[in-house]
Enzyme design. Sequence first.
Site, PDB file in Angstrom:
ATOM      1  N   ASP A 128      -5.645   2.660   2.076  1.00  0.00           N
ATOM      2  CA  ASP A 128      -6.513   1.661   2.696  1.00  0.00           C
ATOM      3  C   ASP A 128      -6.743   2.038   4.161  1.00  0.00           C
ATOM      4  O   ASP A 128      -5.790   2.370   4.882  1.00  0.00           O
ATOM      5  CB  ASP A 128      -5.887   0.271   2.621  1.00  0.00           C
ATOM      6  CG  ASP A 128      -5.974  -0.348   1.233  1.00  0.00           C
ATOM      7  OD1 ASP A 128      -6.497   0.323   0.320  1.00  0.00           O
ATOM      8  OD2 ASP A 128      -5.502  -1.483   1.062  1.00  0.00           O
ATOM      9  N   ASP A 152      -0.659  -2.411  -4.456  1.00  0.00           N
ATOM     10  CA  ASP A 152      -1.926  -2.756  -3.801  1.00  0.00           C
ATOM     11  C   ASP A 152      -2.759  -1.490  -3.644  1.00  0.00           C
ATOM     12  O   ASP A 152      -3.017  -0.796  -4.622  1.00  0.00           O
ATOM     13  CB  ASP A 152      -1.658  -3.451  -2.467  1.00  0.00           C
ATOM     14  CG  ASP A 152      -2.869  -4.221  -1.955  1.00  0.00           C
ATOM     15  OD1 ASP A 152      -3.940  -4.174  -2.592  1.00  0.00           O
ATOM     16  OD2 ASP A 152      -2.765  -4.864  -0.891  1.00  0.00           O
ATOM     17  N   ARG A 169     -12.552   0.984  -6.761  1.00  0.00           N
ATOM     18  CA  ARG A 169     -12.520   1.233  -5.315  1.00  0.00           C
ATOM     19  C   ARG A 169     -12.345   2.723  -5.017  1.00  0.00           C
ATOM     20  O   ARG A 169     -11.279   3.176  -4.582  1.00  0.00           O
ATOM     21  CB  ARG A 169     -11.411   0.437  -4.621  1.00  0.00           C
ATOM     22  CG  ARG A 169     -11.560  -1.060  -4.750  1.00  0.00           C
ATOM     23  CD  ARG A 169     -10.484  -1.796  -3.977  1.00  0.00           C
ATOM     24  NE  ARG A 169     -10.646  -3.239  -4.082  1.00  0.00           N
ATOM     25  CZ  ARG A 169      -9.825  -4.134  -3.523  1.00  0.00           C
ATOM     26  NH1 ARG A 169      -8.801  -3.714  -2.800  1.00  0.00           N
ATOM     27  NH2 ARG A 169     -10.036  -5.423  -3.671  1.00  0.00           N
ATOM     28  N   ASP A 205       0.839  -1.199   0.000  1.00  0.00           N
ATOM     29  CA  ASP A 205       0.000   0.000   0.000  1.00  0.00           C
ATOM     30  C   ASP A 205       0.879   1.257   0.000  1.00  0.00           C
ATOM     31  O   ASP A 205       2.014   1.235   0.471  1.00  0.00           O
ATOM     32  CB  ASP A 205      -0.901   0.034   1.235  1.00  0.00           C
ATOM     33  CG  ASP A 205      -1.859  -1.146   1.303  1.00  0.00           C
ATOM     34  OD1 ASP A 205      -2.246  -1.648   0.242  1.00  0.00           O
ATOM     35  OD2 ASP A 205      -2.200  -1.556   2.430  1.00  0.00           O
TER      36      ASP A 205
END
Length: 349
Positions: free
Chosen positions: A189, A185, A242, A162
């Site tokens: 997040d 990734d 997302r 991330d």
Amino acid sequence: MPRSAPGTGPRTALILTAVTLLISALIGPAVAATGTTRYADPVNAQIGFSTVNALGQNGTTGGAGGPTVTAATTAQFLDYIARPGPYVIQVTGRITLPTGSSDGMHNVTSDKTIIGVGANAALVGGGLNIGLPVSDSVTSPPANAVHNIIIRNIAFSGATDDMINVQMFSHHVWIDHNDFSNGDDGAVDIKRGSDFVTVSWNRFHDHDKTLLLSHDEDAGPQDIGRLRVTYHHNFFDASDQRHPRVRFADVVHVYNNYYRDNSYGIASTYNAGVLVENNYFYSVNNPGRVEFSGDLGRLVERGNILVDCNHAIETRGTVTEPRTYYSYGADPASAVPTIVPAGAGVGKI
């Protein structure tokens, strides 16, 4: 020689020009291309859940009150972000984060402001972890949860995991005016009971899995009643999916974001409550979904504009009004394609 009509003479024009310049300086850039002036919250203001007084923290102040230091090397940066106590860490130039044994994720301790200097500050090759080590057995905020973090004006790219990961009941985090691209990734997040976060005025591009909110369908014991996040004035510039993908979250506020060429915008699942307000969607296959993967979420939409999208925004249920928690001003969706690219990303503060 005819006289000018009242309010139309040269002196009036000069006064109006001066007033316009003053207003622009106070509230942000005018949207000259469309003739629409940005009238809502200033571009550099902190808005949203990160401003809420909760969990023993009065808003998000980062390293305010601590020393200001400058990080120009990897060693300096990793030293400063790991120190206890408040620090304002100014990042200059391009800093490479090593992969090492942590897959390139480096821990940030509480009470830190990490802010780039100018338009060229960058963290490459790794990412920042805001939170304690993962433990499924912890289901309420621990006393030592990481908190009070500000990250602004940094270009993140090339992370092996991330780019920013917020976890384990971390709270009061403001992620603002950054640029995110080419991570392996997630870009940002937020998971495992984290709370009171604002993600604002960032540009996301050349990236797949952009914003995850709750990490999987078994996360309810940690996430239910938490994950209160505001996403506003972000530019999803051909990033894929997302934006965000949400599970369980109590109240999520997605407003004034510009979506351009994405496979999908927002997904609300597992009874998450998402308000989608005054966003502009251009060429987005699915702007908003509640029928996605797993149990249905809740989604309320208002004031959005969809152009060349293949599906409407799916709605279901009711959502707590964000104004229950904080005040904000939403720009009209019609102004979003101009004001957001002009103001989002690095070099704008």
